[in-house]
Design a protein around this motif. Structure first.
Motif: not given
Ligand code: ZN
Length: 551
Positions: A36, A306, A354
């Protein structure tokens, strides 16, 4: 006839060895690993500190698609995981964000919330009120189950509910995520374990590993130099973020932080990855994934990188430490797979949902253009601007989120104002704001020529029934404010390369070593898996097979 026994034995052993190294026509186990918020450059930024067995092994022995990008906005966790596994974009799979104004519910929604279901194995209620019903197209994992008449096993594992649920698709065997209140891996009554967690999950939870991880400090590794991070970055960790790490610095006293933040603390630390991996290894062992010739699929997503980068940004020592330790966890996992199943039987891909931006305050401090757009207060600002311009006060706007605006059509009709006037006042105001590149209605966006920058990325992010009525795009290095990042932290969501460019490495089974710089879209992963597994693509697929992998 008498044979020379030693030669016969050697021959037999050679044959066994040769057989075990010939990849089968299909892998026995496919493992999707999503990190992430892992930017592409993290493969190389921290390379000197990685060991030989983790990321470096994947790069040396696997095939790296070095030029892989997201091909839509917004670049967030739920749409990212959905795109990887559905082979299409929000326009088709319907996963337009992590949360949004839902015109059907006439309320704000969290992506996977489904109140028809409840928790199995943890805190009753909200934490288990989830299902994949919001996902409109099938996943590669669904297609594998359908192709093998439900003999393939599919399992999703992630600390975050949405990053476990969306990859595992609509018909998995099991799907687990983490409950901050109990420290348990849990599921929802949507899934086959609806009457109770299987014994192996109960046993795993009973080991109370989160307590063990949170009984120690999180300190820098004394053997590492952290040359890619700033020594004085703590000055940016000023406490504007909601996390228990506010205003603190390494080494972190995790038992103290746990008193304030409970088990959620583990999400921000590298031990969140270790816990996820320990649970995934147990799933492989106890669910006998990869044990027979029908391919199984394990979806793992590591959320901790993340949470960490939202809090500490790219230049924080914590983020570097996160990747150094994730690298060691990956090495441990690859060794386990070698031993348990044999590399030739396992197909692994590693990617991200992302990327992430440079911290805007820091960029400004060093003289580069950057900024934070006040999205969280934009609804109020716009209501005031509309009242002044139109001469009536009302609730014109449902929600401003993800650089989209959902208009309250009922209120606009009741107030007898023209929708075109409302739109033009909003767009006129937005266009004047610092950091706004452009603003437009959804209809205008659909008419933009292909040459308009990022037009196709924005269009692929729009779902006809779900997306907002007015959209805006920010300048490079600008991002929206929200409660999810502090001054020293960062976020993501834009069309720009720092958010769209992510790693994609294939490893194991028939994958040869190599790399390609040919452009690859994130939506290409699922149809490529379909080609390898000789099964149908997910039913909404808009991606294409990554040909360099098959040359
Ligand atoms: Zn994410």
């Amino acid at each position: 006839m008498k044979r020379f026994p030693l030669t016969g034995l050697l021959l037999a052993l050679t044959q066994v060895a040769a057989l075990s190294q010939t990849p089968p026509s299909q892998p026995k186990l496919v493992i999707g690993i999503v990190v992430d918020q892992m930017r592409y450059d993290y493969l190389y930024r921290y390379r000197d500190s990685y060991g030989e067995g983790g990321f470096k092994r994947l790069l040396a022995q696997g095939f790296s698609c070095e030029n892989t990008h997201y091909n839509y906005v917004p670049t967030y966790t739920a749409p990212g995981h959905a795109a990887i596994y559905t082979g299409t974009t929000p326009a088709v799979n319907g996963i337009i964000a992590n949360e949004w104004w839902d015109p059907e519910w006439q309320a704000h929604r969290y992506v996977t919330t489904d109140k028809r279901y409840t928790t199995v194995g943890g805190t009753p209620g909200r934490v288990g009120q989830h299902s994949p019903a919001v996902l409109l197209s099938s996943t590669i994992t669904d297609e594998l189950r359908l192709a093998h008449n439900f003999r393939s096993k599919v399992v999703g594992i992630c600390l975050k509910d949405r990053a476990s649920i969306l990859p595992a698709g609509h018909i998995p065997n099991a799907c687990y995520w983490f409950d901050d209140e109990t420290g348990n891996w849990i599921t929802s009554t949507y899934y086959p374990d609806s009457t109770g967690l299987p014994q192996w999950v109960q046993d795993f939870n009973a080991r109370k590993l989160p307590d063990a991880f949170l009984s120690k400090n999180w300190a820098a590794d004394s053997t590492m130099t952290y040359e890619q991070s700033f020594d004085n970055w703590d000055a940016y960790n000023d406490g504007k973020y909601f996390s228990p790490f506010n205003g603190k610095a390494m080494p972190y006293n995790l038992p103290e932080l746990k008193k304030k933040g409970g088990y959620s603390v583990i999400r921000f630390t590298p031990f969140g990855n270790t816990l996820t991996l320990d649970f995934a290894v147990d799933a492989i062992n106890k669910m006998q994934l990869g044990a027979d010739d029908v391919p199984d699929f394990l979806c793992i997503s590591f959320s901790s990188p993340d949470y960490c980068a939202h809090q500490f940004g790219i230049h924080g020592k914590e983020t570097e430490d996160m990747y150094l330790r994730l690298d060691r966890d990956l090495a441990r996992f690859l060794n386990f797979l070698d031993k348990k199943l044999g590399r030739e039987n396992v197909l692994v891909f590693l990617t991200a949902d992302h990327g992430g931006a440079e911290t805007p305050v820091h960029l400004r401090d060093i003289g580069m253009p950057a900024g934070v757009f006040p999205e969280s207060s934009m609804e109020k600002s716009l209501e005031n601007v509309l009242a002044a311009a139109l001469g009536v006060t009302g609730d014109f706007i449902h929600e401003v989120n993800n650089q989209q605006i959902w208009l309250n059509w009922d209120a606009i009709a009741d107030l007898e104002v023209s929708p075109d006037d409302v739109a033009s006042v909003i767009i006129g105001y937005l266009k004047q704001q610092p950091g706004v590149y452009d603003a437009f209605t959804r209809e205008e966006l659909m008419m933009f020529p292909e040459e308009y920058p990022f037009a196709s990325l924005m269009r692929r992010g729009i779902h006809q029934k779900r997306s907002g009525d007015i959209l805006y795009q920010l300048d490079p290095a600008w991002h929206a404010d929200d409660q999810f990042f502090g001054t020293g932290g960062t976020t993501h969501g834009s069309t720009y390369a720092y958010d769209t460019h992510i790693p994609l490495i294939w490893y194991g089974w028939k994958i040869r070593s190599g790399e390609s710089f040919a452009p690859v879209d994130i939506t290409d992963i699922a149809p490529t898996l379909s080609a390898m597994l000789r099964i149908m693509e997910p039913n909404g697929t808009t991606g294409k097979v990554i040909e360099p992998l098959f040359k």
